[in-house]
Structure formats: structure tokens, C-alpha cells
Motif scaffolding. Structure first.
Motif, PDB file in Angstrom:
ATOM      1  N   THR A 328       0.842  -1.199   0.000  1.00  0.00           N
ATOM      2  CA  THR A 328       0.000   0.000   0.000  1.00  0.00           C
ATOM      3  C   THR A 328       0.877   1.248   0.000  1.00  0.00           C
ATOM      4  O   THR A 328       2.077   1.187   0.300  1.00  0.00           O
ATOM      5  CB  THR A 328      -0.884   0.046   1.251  1.00  0.00           C
ATOM      6  N   MET A 329       0.260   2.367  -0.297  1.00  0.00           N
ATOM      7  CA  MET A 329       1.020   3.628  -0.256  1.00  0.00           C
ATOM      8  C   MET A 329       1.490   3.922   1.164  1.00  0.00           C
ATOM      9  O   MET A 329       2.571   4.460   1.366  1.00  0.00           O
ATOM     10  CB  MET A 329       0.152   4.769  -0.801  1.00  0.00           C
ATOM     11  N   GLU A 330       0.695   3.533   2.149  1.00  0.00           N
ATOM     12  CA  GLU A 330       1.123   3.748   3.541  1.00  0.00           C
ATOM     13  C   GLU A 330       2.439   3.009   3.811  1.00  0.00           C
ATOM     14  O   GLU A 330       3.334   3.523   4.480  1.00  0.00           O
ATOM     15  CB  GLU A 330       0.039   3.269   4.513  1.00  0.00           C
ATOM     16  N   GLN A 331       2.542   1.780   3.286  1.00  0.00           N
ATOM     17  CA  GLN A 331       3.786   1.015   3.489  1.00  0.00           C
ATOM     18  C   GLN A 331       4.955   1.689   2.773  1.00  0.00           C
ATOM     19  O   GLN A 331       6.063   1.747   3.295  1.00  0.00           O
ATOM     20  CB  GLN A 331       3.611  -0.423   2.976  1.00  0.00           C
ATOM     21  N   TRP A 332       4.690   2.216   1.569  1.00  0.00           N
ATOM     22  CA  TRP A 332       5.782   2.918   0.866  1.00  0.00           C
ATOM     23  C   TRP A 332       6.209   4.159   1.650  1.00  0.00           C
ATOM     24  O   TRP A 332       7.396   4.462   1.758  1.00  0.00           O
ATOM     25  CB  TRP A 332       5.360   3.317  -0.556  1.00  0.00           C
ATOM     26  N   LEU A 333       5.226   4.862   2.216  1.00  0.00           N
ATOM     27  CA  LEU A 333       5.559   6.085   2.956  1.00  0.00           C
ATOM     28  C   LEU A 333       6.410   5.770   4.183  1.00  0.00           C
ATOM     29  O   LEU A 333       7.330   6.514   4.532  1.00  0.00           O
ATOM     30  CB  LEU A 333       4.280   6.833   3.347  1.00  0.00           C
ATOM     31  N   GLU A 334       6.125   4.637   4.815  1.00  0.00           N
ATOM     32  CA  GLU A 334       6.946   4.220   5.953  1.00  0.00           C
ATOM     33  C   GLU A 334       8.378   3.946   5.482  1.00  0.00           C
ATOM     34  O   GLU A 334       9.359   4.333   6.131  1.00  0.00           O
ATOM     35  CB  GLU A 334       6.324   2.947   6.565  1.00  0.00           C
ATOM     36  N   PHE A 335       8.479   3.286   4.339  1.00  0.00           N
ATOM     37  CA  PHE A 335       9.783   3.016   3.711  1.00  0.00           C
ATOM     38  C   PHE A 335      10.510   4.341   3.428  1.00  0.00           C
ATOM     39  O   PHE A 335      11.688   4.506   3.757  1.00  0.00           O
ATOM     40  CB  PHE A 335       9.540   2.231   2.413  1.00  0.00           C
ATOM     41  N   TYR A 336       9.786   5.297   2.846  1.00  0.00           N
ATOM     42  CA  TYR A 336      10.377   6.598   2.499  1.00  0.00           C
ATOM     43  C   TYR A 336      10.891   7.322   3.748  1.00  0.00           C
ATOM     44  O   TYR A 336      12.015   7.829   3.771  1.00  0.00           O
ATOM     45  CB  TYR A 336       9.325   7.442   1.760  1.00  0.00           C
ATOM     46  N   ARG A 337      10.050   7.332   4.803  1.00  0.00           N
ATOM     47  CA  ARG A 337      10.447   8.065   6.013  1.00  0.00           C
ATOM     48  C   ARG A 337      11.674   7.433   6.664  1.00  0.00           C
ATOM     49  O   ARG A 337      12.580   8.131   7.131  1.00  0.00           O
ATOM     50  CB  ARG A 337       9.275   8.133   7.006  1.00  0.00           C
ATOM     51  N   THR A 338      11.725   6.101   6.678  1.00  0.00           N
ATOM     52  CA  THR A 338      12.894   5.426   7.263  1.00  0.00           C
ATOM     53  C   THR A 338      14.139   5.708   6.428  1.00  0.00           C
ATOM     54  O   THR A 338      15.222   5.995   6.965  1.00  0.00           O
ATOM     55  CB  THR A 338      12.652   3.896   7.329  1.00  0.00           C
ATOM     56  N   ALA A 339      13.988   5.632   5.109  1.00  0.00           N
ATOM     57  CA  ALA A 339      15.130   5.883   4.230  1.00  0.00           C
ATOM     58  C   ALA A 339      15.622   7.323   4.396  1.00  0.00           C
ATOM     59  O   ALA A 339      16.833   7.579   4.491  1.00  0.00           O
ATOM     60  CB  ALA A 339      14.736   5.624   2.775  1.00  0.00           C
ATOM     61  N   LEU A 340      14.669   8.260   4.463  1.00  0.00           N
ATOM     62  CA  LEU A 340      15.060   9.669   4.584  1.00  0.00           C
ATOM     63  C   LEU A 340      15.782   9.915   5.914  1.00  0.00           C
ATOM     64  O   LEU A 340      16.785  10.642   5.964  1.00  0.00           O
ATOM     65  CB  LEU A 340      13.821  10.570   4.464  1.00  0.00           C
ATOM     66  N   ALA A 341      15.290   9.288   6.984  1.00  0.00           N
ATOM     67  CA  ALA A 341      15.946   9.446   8.291  1.00  0.00           C
ATOM     68  C   ALA A 341      17.378   8.925   8.215  1.00  0.00           C
ATOM     69  O   ALA A 341      18.314   9.540   8.759  1.00  0.00           O
ATOM     70  CB  ALA A 341      15.157   8.688   9.360  1.00  0.00           C
ATOM     71  N   HIS A 342      17.571   7.806   7.529  1.00  0.00           N
ATOM     72  CA  HIS A 342      18.916   7.239   7.396  1.00  0.00           C
ATOM     73  C   HIS A 342      19.818   8.185   6.578  1.00  0.00           C
ATOM     74  O   HIS A 342      20.989   8.400   6.927  1.00  0.00           O
ATOM     75  CB  HIS A 342      18.822   5.868   6.716  1.00  0.00           C
ATOM     76  N   ILE A 343      19.268   8.756   5.527  1.00  0.00           N
ATOM     77  CA  ILE A 343      20.048   9.684   4.685  1.00  0.00           C
ATOM     78  C   ILE A 343      20.450  10.912   5.499  1.00  0.00           C
ATOM     79  O   ILE A 343      21.589  11.384   5.419  1.00  0.00           O
ATOM     80  CB  ILE A 343      19.222  10.089   3.438  1.00  0.00           C
ATOM     81  N   ILE A 344      19.518  11.410   6.314  1.00  0.00           N
ATOM     82  CA  ILE A 344      19.840  12.593   7.137  1.00  0.00           C
ATOM     83  C   ILE A 344      20.945  12.233   8.130  1.00  0.00           C
ATOM     84  O   ILE A 344      21.889  12.999   8.340  1.00  0.00           O
ATOM     85  CB  ILE A 344      18.559  13.110   7.835  1.00  0.00           C
ATOM     86  N   GLU A 345      20.854  11.040   8.723  1.00  0.00           N
ATOM     87  CA  GLU A 345      21.909  10.611   9.659  1.00  0.00           C
ATOM     88  C   GLU A 345      23.258  10.508   8.959  1.00  0.00           C
ATOM     89  O   GLU A 345      24.288  10.911   9.502  1.00  0.00           O
ATOM     90  CB  GLU A 345      21.543   9.240  10.265  1.00  0.00           C
ATOM     91  N   LEU A 346      23.253   9.973   7.737  1.00  0.00           N
ATOM     92  CA  LEU A 346      24.504   9.885   6.976  1.00  0.00           C
ATOM     93  C   LEU A 346      25.110  11.273   6.789  1.00  0.00           C
ATOM     94  O   LEU A 346      26.317  11.480   6.992  1.00  0.00           O
ATOM     95  CB  LEU A 346      24.241   9.268   5.588  1.00  0.00           C
ATOM     96  N   ASN A 347      24.270  12.231   6.408  1.00  0.00           N
ATOM     97  CA  ASN A 347      24.748  13.604   6.216  1.00  0.00           C
ATOM     98  C   ASN A 347      25.344  14.167   7.499  1.00  0.00           C
ATOM     99  O   ASN A 347      26.390  14.809   7.481  1.00  0.00           O
ATOM    100  CB  ASN A 347      23.607  14.502   5.736  1.00  0.00           C
ATOM    101  N   LEU A 348      24.669  13.903   8.621  1.00  0.00           N
ATOM    102  CA  LEU A 348      25.156  14.417   9.900  1.00  0.00           C
ATOM    103  C   LEU A 348      26.473  13.766  10.296  1.00  0.00           C
ATOM    104  O   LEU A 348      27.259  14.333  11.050  1.00  0.00           O
ATOM    105  CB  LEU A 348      24.093  14.199  10.988  1.00  0.00           C
ATOM    106  N   ARG A 349      26.707  12.541   9.746  1.00  0.00           N
ATOM    107  CA  ARG A 349      27.988  11.866  10.018  1.00  0.00           C
ATOM    108  C   ARG A 349      29.048  12.238   8.981  1.00  0.00           C
ATOM    109  O   ARG A 349      30.121  11.651   8.926  1.00  0.00           O
ATOM    110  CB  ARG A 349      27.783  10.344  10.016  1.00  0.00           C
ATOM    111  N   GLY A 350      28.713  13.190   8.090  1.00  0.00           N
ATOM    112  CA  GLY A 350      29.715  13.687   7.145  1.00  0.00           C
ATOM    113  C   GLY A 350      29.691  13.018   5.780  1.00  0.00           C
ATOM    114  O   GLY A 350      30.613  13.190   4.985  1.00  0.00           O
ATOM    115  N   VAL A 351      28.641  12.217   5.498  1.00  0.00           N
ATOM    116  CA  VAL A 351      28.532  11.588   4.173  1.00  0.00           C
ATOM    117  C   VAL A 351      27.504  12.372   3.364  1.00  0.00           C
ATOM    118  O   VAL A 351      26.301  12.261   3.606  1.00  0.00           O
ATOM    119  CB  VAL A 351      28.068  10.114   4.290  1.00  0.00           C
ATOM    120  N   PRO A 352      27.941  13.212   2.419  1.00  0.00           N
ATOM    121  CA  PRO A 352      26.962  14.001   1.670  1.00  0.00           C
ATOM    122  C   PRO A 352      26.135  13.120   0.731  1.00  0.00           C
ATOM    123  O   PRO A 352      26.686  12.398  -0.104  1.00  0.00           O
ATOM    124  CB  PRO A 352      27.826  14.998   0.865  1.00  0.00           C
TER     125      PRO A 352
END
Ligand code: SF4
Length: 507
Positions: A328-352
Motif C-alpha cells: 500500500t502507499m502507507e507502506q511505501w511512505l513508511e519506507f520513504y520516512r525510514t530511508a530519509l531518516a537514514h540519509i539525514i543521519e549519513l549527512n550528519l555523520r559527514g557523508v553528503p
């Protein structure tokens, strides 16, 4: 205007004006009008949408946004907001309200609105050439009716390509992007070469800013092809769905080595053309949903600096095989939010590293500029942003429109290179009617939605999923996805300082 119909004569209408003093107010100066009704500021056009239980997001004509508590919004619309408050100053500086001190505000707002719409003047700059439907992969989510390797009847013929080039150069756009699509376009590389050379010769007199892109799975890539791409500065776009096992599961081919070939191809392209000459796209299948961080890490491992997270598209094989209904789209949105959180963490750790769909929306939210992204435009991007020349010379309004046609529905066929001119295509009812019917500024729900300046209409999606080009937005997954992504981004910008600093750095 005073309506005189129904009065016996104009004199009687005039007498009515005299006995209705309130109507005379319109002829008094603006200052006395303000004093009479106690409104010291006027509201400029704006839309709003709830952010959460206590706040609203307000957007103005130019796409600037402001978040306010519900109580302040109530005061604002009742003209009771304290004009000395910080909220009022912010609303005034961002063109949500107008008062006696705002002498240039409307002109400034008009300039900003024009800047946001400027891309409309650059009519049709993307041209996709489907040089073959043949493909060596058999991806179950494939959006087109790919054909087996030996079926050369599904290759574009040179005379079709010639006519497509003529039609393309009728576009007034100063910049032209030629994108080679399939099937697997490298299987008809001779035609790619022919088109590139014809376009370049023609451009000696046309003097447009021309760019070439090949969208390929990289499996058939040879050294000669790479040398040709280097010589003609051709960009490469490829597919990477994640780690080896997931990618190979999503993208089967004889030998089961799609990932190995993609990884090797990416490395060879970088060596031959340069590190920034290749980009990759991923598609989310049900198997991807539990692996957002591994997918991002795979992109980082392979040297990419961004990813475009996208759900399955409801066209072609993805519909036939039932893949689009597996989550469902809800499941994709959960996937998106988790992925985005991981990307933000990577950036904060110095990985652009960037997420591109979010970047497109952030650019709309936080800069004066438009993005040109076809799915998030009003009027819709079909036709006026890009056209597709199918292998058989048929012209479609978008890649999704031709995918729909490959499954038998030619609703968005705009013409053919054999019979129609650029003008015929662009002024066809099949295009103009759809564009005018689906503008988000006027369709139900979108017209009042606070996210309208960032969203789009996507008539092909709504036609494919709901049988109607406008679409019923309360049950539209397009709407569900965009509303949730936009709400999530505003939440991060407003409530999470560290995330906000990363998101802003992507601009
Ligand atoms: S599609 Fe949905 S999110 Fe987008 S403008 Fe319309 S109502 Fe808003």
C-alpha cells in the motif's frame, strides 16, 4: 458593478444607490472604508492545510509557506491578528497580507509568481526516443511491453527518427534534452548514433543547448559504445534497486547477473566518461520495503551522491503481474520516512547524500524557482514539458502515456511523426483539453489544498488508476503520497533543527 436588469430604468437604479449608503462606500477613499469596517489589513490569496492537531501550513501564490498555530489562523482570517506581532510581520513580509505600508507588495508578489511559472515559456524541452522495445531483462515491474531480443520489428526505423528530429526542432525551447529509451536502447545503438549525428548537424544552424542521455541497464555496454559516448558527451542513466540479491530478484535476466553487470557498467562509465556522468534510479518492490537502509548504503557504496525514492508505477507489466497491489502507499511512505531518516543521519555523520524527490519539493518550498519535474506541475507536464516518440513513430504525451498505449489504451496519443506537425501535436484536443481540465488551481480538493503550489496534476496516473484525468483525490495514491511527503518535510523543517540544516543544504 450595479446590476440594472430588473429595474424599470437607470434613474430608479440611481435612486437605489442613494438610499443604500453602504453601496456608496465603494466610491469613498480606501482609508474611510477601512475605518468603517475596522479591517486594517487585507488578506492576499492563500491556501491552508493542517500540519497536525495544533498548527496549519499556509501557502501563498508564490509558494512561500508559513506555519501558524490554529488560534493565530483564526485571528488572521477574522482580521483580528495583532499587527505588531511577529506572526503579522512574517505574514506581511511573505505576501499573505497587505496593509497601508505595503506599496510594492503586490508587484513583488507578481514578480515571484512569474518566476515560479517561468518554465512554462520554455515549451517542451525533453524528447524521448524509444529506439527499440527489445530488452535482455524481464523485470516483472517493467512499465512497457518489452520484446524478446530477436524481434527487430520493434526497433525504430531511421526514417521515423528523421521525422522525429524535424518535429523536435519545431519546439521553441532553447534547451533540448534527447533521451534514448527502450526496451534496452543499447540494443539499437546504430540508431542512437545516427540520431546523435543528425541532431548535431542540424544544431549547427539551430544553436540550441542540446544534451543526450541514454537510459540503460548497462548489460550490453561495450568499449566502443563508451568511446562514442565520451566523444559525444552523452550522459548515462541506469537502474539500481539495491544490494545484489534484491536487485537480481527485482531485475531478472538470463544468467541472473543484472547487479554484477550494472556495478561493472557503472564503474566503466565513470572511468570513461567521468564520475558525474552517470545517475541511477531505483524502484520499490514489496521485497524492498524492509530494506531501506541497505538500499541507501548500496548507493553510497557504489559512489552515488543521491537516490530518487519512488514507488511502483501502475502501468504495463507491473499491473499485469499484480506487483502494484503487493503493498500500500502507507507502506511505501513508511519506507520513504525510514530511508530519509537514514540519509539525514549519513549527512550528519559527514557523508553528503541527497534524496531527490524530497529535494525537488524542498526547492519548490524554499526557493523562488520551479523544478521542471513533469509529475509535479500545473498545468501538467505532459506534452508541454516532454514528448515521446515511440519506436513506430507514434507520439505520446509522456513515457507513462506510451506505457498505457502498450497495454492497448491510446488515450494520450497525440499524433504521429508521419502525419502531424509540432503545432498539430501541441494544439491537439487530446493534449489541450486534458491540460485545461486538470489544473490544480481549479480542480476539487487541490484548489483549496495548502500544498497546491508544490504539487501537480498527473492526469495519466489518475486516468490509469481511476479512469478519470482529474481523479478523485481523497482516494488517490498520488495525493496520499504527496500530501504525506510534504507534511513530513514541513515537520522536519519546523521541528527538527538538525534535519532542517541537512535538508536546506541540498538546495
Ligand atoms: S493532489 Fe492532493 S496534495 Fe496534491 S494539491 Fe491536490 S489535494 Fe493537495
Amino acid at each position: 458593478m450595479i446590476e440594472t436588469n430588473g429595474f424599470q430604468d437607470r434613474d430608479r437604479a440611481f435612486r437605489m444607490l442613494q438610499v443604500l449608503p453602504v453601496l456608496n462606500d465603494r466610491f469613498q477613499d480606501s482609508e474611510s472604508f477601512r475605518d468603517r469596517i475596522g479591517r486594517r489589513y487585507a488578506l492576499l490569496p492563500m491556501r491552508l492545510i493542517s500540519l497536525d492537531s495544533s498548527r496549519y501550513v499556509l501557502t501563498n501564490l508564490a509558494g512561500e509557506y508559513i506555519v501558524l498555530p490554529k488560534q493565530a489562523v483564526r485571528q488572521l482570517v477574522h482580521h483580528e491578528l495583532d499587527m505588531t506581532s511577529p506572526a503579522y510581520s512574517e505574514l506581511k513580509s511573505r505576501h499573505f497580507v497587505l496593509d497601508g505600508d505595503s506599496s510594492v507588495a503586490l508587484d513583488l508578489l507578481a514578480v515571484k509568481y512569474r518566476t515560479k511559472q517561468a518554465l512554462l515559456a520554455n515549451l517542451t524541452s525533453l524528447f524521448m526516443y524509444v529506439v527499440t522495445l527489445r530488452c535482455d531483462h524481464s523485470c516483472p515491474y517493467c512499465q512497457v511491453s518489452r520484446q524478446s531480443m530477436d524481434r527487430h520489428a520493434y526497433d525504430m526505423k531511421p526514417d521515423v527518427a528523421e521525422r522525429a528530429i524535424d518535429l523536435m526542432f519545431r519546439s521553441p525551447s532553447k534547451s533540448i534534452k534527447v533521451e534514448f529509451q527502450g526496451g534496452e536502447p543499447l540494443l539499437n545503438f546504430a540508431l542512437i548514433q545516427r540520431i546523435v549525428e543528425r541532431v548535431k548537424v542540424r544544431n549547427d544552424s539551430e544553436r540550441r543547448d542540446v544534451q543526450f542521455v541514454i537510459a540503460t541497464n548497462l548489460a550490453p555496454l561495450t568499449d566502443d559504445m563508451l568511446a562514442y559516448c565520451r566523444e559525444h558527451e552523452i550522459l548515462i542513466s541506469t537502474s539500481l534497486d539495491g544490494p545484489k540479491e534484491l536487485h537480481n530478484q527485482n531485475r531478472p535476466r538470463p544468467g541472473g547477473d543484472s547487479h554484477e553487470l550494472a556495478e561493472k557498467g557503472i564503474r566503466r562509465v565513470r572511468e570513461a566518461l567521468g564520475p558525474d556522468r552517470i545517475a541511477a534510479l531505483m524502484t520499490t518492490t514489496a521485497a524492498s520495503l524492509s530494506r531501506p537502509t541497505e538500499i541507501i548504503d548500496e548507493y553510497v557504496r557504489q559512489g552515488f551522491s543521491c537516490i530518487f525514492l519512488r514507488p511502483l508505477s501502475p502501468y504495463g507489466f507491473a499491473v499485469k503481474t499484480g506487483l502494484v497491489t503487493q503493498y500500500t502507499m502507507e507502506q511505501w511512505l513508511e519506507f520513504y520516512r525510514t530511508a530519509l531518516a537514514h540519509i539525514i543521519e549519513l549527512n550528519l555523520r559527514g557523508v553528503p547524500f541527497r534524496e531527490e524527490y524530497s529535494s525537488l519539493i524542498l526547492r519548490k518550498m524554499l526557493t523562488p524557482y520551479a523544478t521542471g519535474y513533469v509529475d509535479l506541475q500545473s498545468p501538467a507536464g505532459i506534452g508541454i514539458a516532454g514528448l515521446v516518440f515511440n519506436y513506430d513513430g507514434e507520439i505520446y504525451a509522456s513515457d507513462e502515456a506510451r506505457m498505457l498505449a502498450e497495454t492497448g489504451d491510446r488515450r494520450f496519443r497525440l499524433g504521429s511523426v508521419a502525419d502531424d506537425s509540432f503545432e498539430d501535436v501541441m494544439l491537439s484536443d487530446a493534449l489541450v483539453d486534458v491540460l485545461s481540465e486538470t489544473m490544480t488551481e481549479s480542480v476539487p480538493m487541490c484548489a483549496d489544498c495548502g500544498f497546491q503550489p508544490y504539487c501537480g496534476s498527473d492526469p495519466v496516473y489518475h486516468y490509469a488508476t481511476q479512469g478519470d484525468v482529474v481523479g478523485f483525490k481523497p482516494s488517490s495514491d498520488f495525493c496520499r503520497k504527496n500530501m504525506a511527503v510534504m507534511r513530513h518535510l514541513v515537520h522536519l523543517l519546523e521541528d527538527d533543527e538538525r534535519a532542517a540544516s541537512v535538508l536546506k543544504s541540498w538546495l
